[in-house]
Design an enzyme around this catalytic site. Sequence first.
Site, mmCIF file in Angstrom:
data_model
loop_
_atom_site.group_PDB
_atom_site.id
_atom_site.type_symbol
_atom_site.label_atom_id
_atom_site.label_comp_id
_atom_site.label_asym_id
_atom_site.label_seq_id
_atom_site.Cartn_x
_atom_site.Cartn_y
_atom_site.Cartn_z
ATOM 1 N N GLU A 1 0.883 -1.175 -0.189
ATOM 2 C CA GLU A 1 -0.018 -0.113 0.066
ATOM 3 C C GLU A 1 0.832 1.242 0.214
ATOM 4 O O GLU A 1 2.173 1.373 0.236
ATOM 5 C CB GLU A 1 -0.866 0.041 1.146
ATOM 6 C CG GLU A 1 -0.293 -0.089 2.443
ATOM 7 C CD GLU A 1 0.445 1.056 2.935
ATOM 8 O OE1 GLU A 1 -0.375 2.309 2.646
ATOM 9 O OE2 GLU A 1 1.421 0.957 3.546
ATOM 10 N N THR B 1 2.323 -3.491 4.179
ATOM 11 C CA THR B 1 2.228 -1.978 4.258
ATOM 12 C C THR B 1 3.688 -1.453 3.860
ATOM 13 O O THR B 1 4.693 -2.403 3.676
ATOM 14 C CB THR B 1 2.363 -1.808 5.707
ATOM 15 O OG1 THR B 1 3.378 -1.928 6.614
ATOM 16 C CG2 THR B 1 1.011 -2.122 6.622
ATOM 17 N N ASP B 2 3.921 -0.112 3.455
ATOM 18 C CA ASP B 2 4.938 0.057 3.427
ATOM 19 C C ASP B 2 5.756 0.439 4.928
ATOM 20 O O ASP B 2 5.156 0.503 5.914
ATOM 21 C CB ASP B 2 5.033 1.418 2.498
ATOM 22 C CG ASP B 2 6.481 1.750 1.717
ATOM 23 O OD1 ASP B 2 7.583 1.486 2.276
ATOM 24 O OD2 ASP B 2 6.354 2.395 0.598
ATOM 25 N N TRP B 3 6.973 1.163 4.770
ATOM 26 C CA TRP B 3 7.860 1.072 6.077
ATOM 27 C C TRP B 3 6.934 1.749 7.275
ATOM 28 O O TRP B 3 6.754 2.953 7.172
ATOM 29 C CB TRP B 3 9.102 1.646 5.547
ATOM 30 C CG TRP B 3 10.290 1.726 6.903
ATOM 31 C CD1 TRP B 3 10.186 2.467 7.856
ATOM 32 C CD2 TRP B 3 11.448 0.840 6.911
ATOM 33 N NE1 TRP B 3 11.352 2.016 8.729
ATOM 34 C CE2 TRP B 3 12.067 1.292 7.880
ATOM 35 C CE3 TRP B 3 11.742 -0.021 5.914
ATOM 36 C CZ2 TRP B 3 13.374 0.777 8.292
ATOM 37 C CZ3 TRP B 3 13.122 -0.684 6.404
ATOM 38 C CH2 TRP B 3 13.874 -0.333 7.329
#
Length: 794
Positions: free
Chosen positions: A303, A336-338
Amino acid sequence: MIDSIVTGLEDASSSNVAASSVAPVCIWDGIQVNDPEPISPLPAYSFEAMPQYAVGPGSIDSDVMHMVRRLSLKEKVGQMTQIEVGQLIDCNGELNRTAVKYWIDEWKVGSFLETPANHGGKYNWYSPKSFGAFTDAVQKIALERGSKIPVIWGLDSVRGANYVKGATIFPAGIATAATFNPQFAYDAGRIAAKDTRAAGVHWAFAPILDLAVNKLWSRTYENFGEDPYLASKMGAASVNGYQGDYKHDRSRVAACMKHFIGYGYPFDGSDRANRHIAAHELLEYYVPPFKAAIDAGVATAMESYGVVNGEAVTISNYYLRKLLREQLGFKGMLVTDWGEINSQATMYHTAEDLTQATQLALERTSIDMSMVADDSSFANITAGLVKRGIVSDSRLDESVARILQLKKDLGLFKHPYTDQALASTVGSAQDIEAARDAVRESVTLLKNNNVLPLNKYEKVLFVGPTLNSTRYMGGGWNVHWQGPSDAEGDSIYQGFGDTVIKGVQQVTGSVPLYMPGVDIDGTTLIDIDTVIATAKLADKIVVGLGEKTYAENVGNIDSLVLPWQQLNLVYTLARKAKKPIVVVLVEGRPRRLDRIPDVAAAIVQAYLPGSYGGLPIAEILYGAVNPSGRLPYSYPATEAQASTTIWQSSYVAYNPQWAFGYGLGYSKVTYSNVTLSSNVLHPGEPITASVSVTNNGLYAQKESVMLFTHQQYRVGYAPELYRLRNFVKVDLAAGETKNVTLELKAEDLSFWDRDLKRRIEPAPVNVVINPYTQTDLIAVVDLVANANDVLEHL
């Protein structure tokens, strides 16, 4: 089948991978060094051609569901947790096995990511064998302790396996798009997958399918341009390259389409800035590349950072369940991203605290894995939410099933360790040539007043920081996240790369005359009096301009204009040397050029060609290769045009410096006899457009034939200036004519309205071929459809 999985785990656990938990004595000075492991690749190897069918995620196997039901709450939460590799590295830059055991025993972590080189590892660039030994050691601990389930390792192998020493670094996505040849997207993905798997990594966070709308954006170079159709074709080919038949072929990885959704239109151009995109426009322009990746079988998705229309993507039911899962039919695993779940509370203020952020992500969306990435917050909070009955155990089962199915599909239960035979192909001459071929077809000639190609007997002065640098050709995501540091320079490549200057020497057989002239930051002219004196004695001058390396928010800029002293170098040479100037641009985004388009005799756009881009650029400068790249974006002439696109409303002025699809070659190509198979276009009844294409020059030419449409009117909704509907790249020998045929469907002209209905408005449609390199190549077709018929409704 569950017995075979368990047996596979037991077999894998018997590996002789060494492990030790002895606490280290800290003696390292913290300065990274080159990995001494030699790289001696095979010159060539066999591989499969681009597949004709998609292999992708499907339903969950019964044995996987049986395994899910056997896991404890903590084990399930652990599978949903991803931790970055820096948490596993000790004070000497070595693997901290005690830390690995902590994450595996205490939190049952199911995934790790990143390269040790970016997070305190002792080497600045890990060889496949060293990287593989590191991941294998972690895998052995995972199989012997905790849940005894293999971990899946993720890596940003976005342009080749750019974090693996000796692996071939390909042109950036924006350059690949400029080829208008999806084969190169496939090649880059396939080779990246092989070299990534050689390091014991199973999952690549690519391809990047955001549209490059706001050209200020620091991630413009990572994706496939501004056009939805071009990005869709390149994205699908890239997925096929990374994955192939990933359920059986252990030289492939899971691809990850990112960043879902709307990331490429930050309102002020800064990374992660909020995006204002109407819902129907999001569906019309930004969703198609992701839909193409899903149709190609992409196994995972990531995302997007930030918010769209004020709504946080990471906790959005609409974006991450209704749109992604229900409308687009994505069945794979979503990460998810970071740190994005925690960022809801700490950055975006869309949640009260980490607990609420985690709860909303689990309740509202279909997120399967949290890239946390530095702590146990997600695991701890999620377990507490389930224990208190706030989040159901079945919600966890949904995600854990997708994660374990992915691990099974990748063969991790039976083959969890590195296939060391793959290391012998990393950096092969065959791979390097594939990367160079991509550069040869991506470099775009923007202006040429008969000064190119150069003659190798001419006296040419080469000036500028980008001509004698491997790292500047690579940009970000190149050895390191931000590219090599100033201290590392080009030495970090250890010979795995070239420069334009080295390429010129190889093409001409003589050492070129080179002077830096200016620093990469464009703040200081270097030895300018000597440069001017030398330039006066030259026949021609080649000036290399561009950008230093950057990624994400580090690359934020307030203006598209190139730094002043880079521009001033060209102006000074033009004014005082009075010799023809060729400007070569090595840049990740289209930087404004001020008066250079008027001053320079020729301009060459090289984008970010990667570590082996020097020779192909030199070949093009000297005519050994005829340039055939075409712009994958609209090149702004003014700051106000930062978000100008080819698909903007037709009543808005479109006058960029150079248009989408523009590019020249050394041969003049002419088009004639545009004909349609029918002058009426009905749904379900495709037509074809044919055109004769002739190479009138002395050089063989690769020509991208592009079919655009422009609807003359569209009731209630302003039609776009142009929409790219089809393209093909053809080879033309000198003097050759080919008849090129491209298909057009009525459904191609459907559009999403504000009621989120996809439908067709009947009207006359201009079918246009290459409007900005050719003139008057227009045929008109009558689009016939019922405007009330709904093709799709969200």
